[in-house]
Design an enzyme around this catalytic site. Structure first.
Site, PDB file in Angstrom:
ATOM      1  N   TYR A   1       0.853  -1.192   0.000  1.00 60.28           N
ATOM      2  CA  TYR A   1       0.000   0.000   0.000  1.00 60.28           C
ATOM      3  C   TYR A   1       0.882   1.232   0.000  1.00 60.28           C
ATOM      4  CZ  TYR A   1      -3.412   3.494   1.597  1.00 60.28           C
ATOM      5  OH  TYR A   1      -4.222   4.606   1.707  1.00 60.28           O
TER       6      TYR A   1
ATOM      7  N   ASP B   1       9.358   2.614  -0.072  1.00 59.33           N
ATOM      8  CA  ASP B   1       8.318   3.290   0.697  1.00 59.33           C
ATOM      9  C   ASP B   1       8.499   2.897   2.159  1.00 59.33           C
ATOM     10  OD1 ASP B   1       6.121   4.333   1.917  1.00 59.33           O
ATOM     11  OD2 ASP B   1       4.649   3.527   0.506  1.00 59.33           O
TER      12      ASP B   1
ATOM     13  N   LYS C   1       4.336   8.796   9.057  1.00 59.57           N
ATOM     14  CA  LYS C   1       4.103   8.207  10.377  1.00 59.57           C
ATOM     15  C   LYS C   1       5.094   8.675  11.460  1.00 59.57           C
ATOM     16  CE  LYS C   1       1.062   4.889   8.393  1.00 59.57           C
ATOM     17  NZ  LYS C   1       1.036   4.088   7.204  1.00 59.57           N
TER      18      LYS C   1
HETATM   19  C1  LIG Z   1       0.426   4.543   5.832  1.00 61.21           C
HETATM   20  C2  LIG Z   1       1.168   4.322   4.580  1.00 61.21           C
HETATM   21  C3  LIG Z   1       1.053   5.181   3.480  1.00 61.21           C
HETATM   22  C4  LIG Z   1       0.063   6.307   3.434  1.00 61.21           C
HETATM   23  O1  LIG Z   1       0.295   7.268   4.392  1.00 61.21           O
HETATM   24  P1  LIG Z   1      -0.899   8.257   4.821  1.00 61.21           P
HETATM   25  O2  LIG Z   1      -0.256   9.185   5.787  1.00 61.21           O
HETATM   26  O3  LIG Z   1      -1.956   7.393   5.415  1.00 61.21           O
HETATM   27  O4  LIG Z   1      -1.365   8.944   3.594  1.00 61.21           O
HETATM   28  C5  LIG Z   1       1.875   4.971   2.390  1.00 61.21           C
HETATM   29  N1  LIG Z   1       2.754   3.958   2.375  1.00 61.21           N
HETATM   30  C6  LIG Z   1       2.877   3.100   3.402  1.00 61.21           C
HETATM   31  C7  LIG Z   1       3.889   2.008   3.328  1.00 61.21           C
HETATM   32  C8  LIG Z   1       2.087   3.248   4.527  1.00 61.21           C
HETATM   33  O5  LIG Z   1       2.192   2.367   5.529  1.00 61.21           O
END
Ligand SMILES: *Cc1c(COP(=O)(O)O)cnc(C)c1O
Length: 428
Positions: free
Chosen positions: A144, A238, A266
């Site tokens: 994701y 990511d 995060k």
């Molecule tokens: C949470 C997450 C996102 C998206 O981040 P948001 O702050 O919710 O937009 C993208 N990539 C990864 C790997 C994530 O865990």
């Protein structure tokens, strides 16, 4: 357990907010029941509006590595708030946070801040496309990367590599440049490079956390890097979730493969909305205002959010050894769960990376999204419900990662394992 106030609050919310929530996973759809509404957090725990207390293994889906209401982060935020909430002009805070991240990540010479992980990834991909002058991107099933259009893709029918939209509202034209590969399967990546000569980048969660916790094999990542180099595509890690969670240097620090761009989110906001993407100067230089690739944000680098991020990272950097302790606790929890599950003839697949943990109700090892989907989600739902009732707040889906924060003590873990035994006794 009395939860009537949460039930009432959810019904009220549903009248004015679609599904009663501002992010779908919060709605408890995959485990049933109604979400609990939070009144406050305190250390390792959440307290709901009915007064129930839970040990929090979700931690706002990752950011809160020091638990709730950490004193140093709170202090930094209060100090910043008094000076003004937003200026839309540069502050030294942004440079300070940028320097900290650049110092830690060899692959990151320069970094730009945005307000969410979604934005970070969306912008990093635009930059990769702008830099390479190519349109196609490769992503992996089950990873994701936020909810931007070209990343909301699923596998099409049969053996096609090109994805189709996974959500109405995303034109097929927007996803036709997104190729899908299989996690931990290098052949599927090779196939993408055979199918397209126009690949700008490969984006991957080097430790996947959004299909449950599935770390990539190091050899697999090395081979991806080789393919990218061979074909002149960029490799994007990511690390929105794994950054400052898997280790001080994220997943990148554990796998020994150097990506071209890294996305963050995060933890780097310490609980405030912050995302970022960074990489080599030569690539980052392509961004506006110096370069032609456009990217912007009214609240980007917000001083209050930067202050929370700086306080959080300073504390991490000064306590690097904390990751060992977090990992020890994560291992203790996972081994405990596995042991009590086995007492009831339940097969549990578990994994840990730093402060991240994951478990699947699955008889076989889980290496990719297809494997993950074979997990017993009904059993998970019962487990989740039973644990919640006993005061343990876990992510409300089989396909999420759990987190340990520094406020979680051994006694919390021991109690969670005993509770798991009671739950298994009840549900099998
Ligand atoms: C949470 C997450 C996102 C998206 O981040 P948001 O702050 O919710 O937009 C993208 N990539 C990864 C790997 C994530 O865990």
């Amino acid at each position: 357990m009395y939860t009537q106030n949460s039930k009432d609050a959810f019904n009220e919310a549903k009248k004015v907010i679609p599904g009663g929530v501002d992010s779908p996973v919060r709605a408890f759809k995959s485990v049933g029941g109604t979400p609990i509404f939070i009144k406050r957090g305190k250390g390792a725990c959440l307290i709901d509006i009915d007064g129930n207390k839970y040990v929090d293994f979700v931690q706002s889906w990752g950011p809160l590595i020091f638990g709730h209401c950490d004193k140093s982060i709170e202090k930094a935020v209060k100090k910043a708030v008094k000076k003004g909430l937003s200026f839309g002009a540069p502050t030294k805070l942004e440079t300070k946070l940028a320097q900290k991240i650049c110092d830690l990540f060899e692959a990151v010479d320069m970094i730009r801040f945005v307000s969410s992980g979604t934005e970070a990834v969306m912008s990093a991909i635009r930059l990769a496309r702008g830099y390479t002058g190519r349109d196609d991107i490769v992503k992996f099933e089950g990873c994701y990367h936020g909810h931007s259009d070209s990343l909301l893709v699923q596998a099409g029918s049969g053996a096609v590599t090109f994805g189709t939209p996974s959500s109405p509202g995303v034109p097929a034209d927007f996803t036709k440049h997104t190729l899908l590969a299989k996690y931990n399967d290098i052949k599927s990546v090779q196939k993408c490079f055979e199918d397209s000569k126009n690949i700008a980048c490969v984006i991957i969660e080097p430790i996947a956390g959004n299909m449950g916790l599935i770390p990539a094999d190091i050899e697999f990542l090395k081979e991806i890097k080789n393919l990218c180099e061979k074909h002149g595509a960029l490799l994007i890690f990511d690390e929105v979730m794994s950054g400052f969670r898997a280790s001080l240097r994220g997943a990148t620090g554990l796998v020994g493969v150097k990506p071209d761009l890294i996305t963050f989110g995060k933890v780097i906001g310490g609980g405030m909305p912050v995302g970022a993407f960074g990489g080599l100067e030569e690539v980052m230089d392509q961004l506006s205002p110096d370069g032609p690739v456009y990217q912007a944000g009214t609240l980007s680098g917000n001083p209050v959010a930067m202050s929370a991020g700086i306080a959080s990272l300073e504390k991490i950097i000064n306590n690097e050894e904390m990751y060992e302790e977090l990992e020890e606790k994560a291992n203790m929890l996972m081994q405990g769960f596995k042991k009590v599950a086995n007492e009831f003839d339940i097969q549990l697949q578990t994994d840990v990376r730093g402060s991240m943990f994951g478990f699947f109700f699955n008889e076989n090892e889980v290496k990719n999204f297809d494997d993950a989907l074979k997990s017993d989600t009904k059993l998970f739902a019962k487990f989740h419900k039973g644990m919640l009732k006993r005061g343990f707040y876990f992510a409300c889906s089989q396909f999420e990662t759990g987190f340990i924060d520094t406020k979680i003590k051994t006694k919390h873990i021991e109690k969670a394992i005993s509770a798991a035994r009671e739950v298994f006794k009840e549900i099998v």
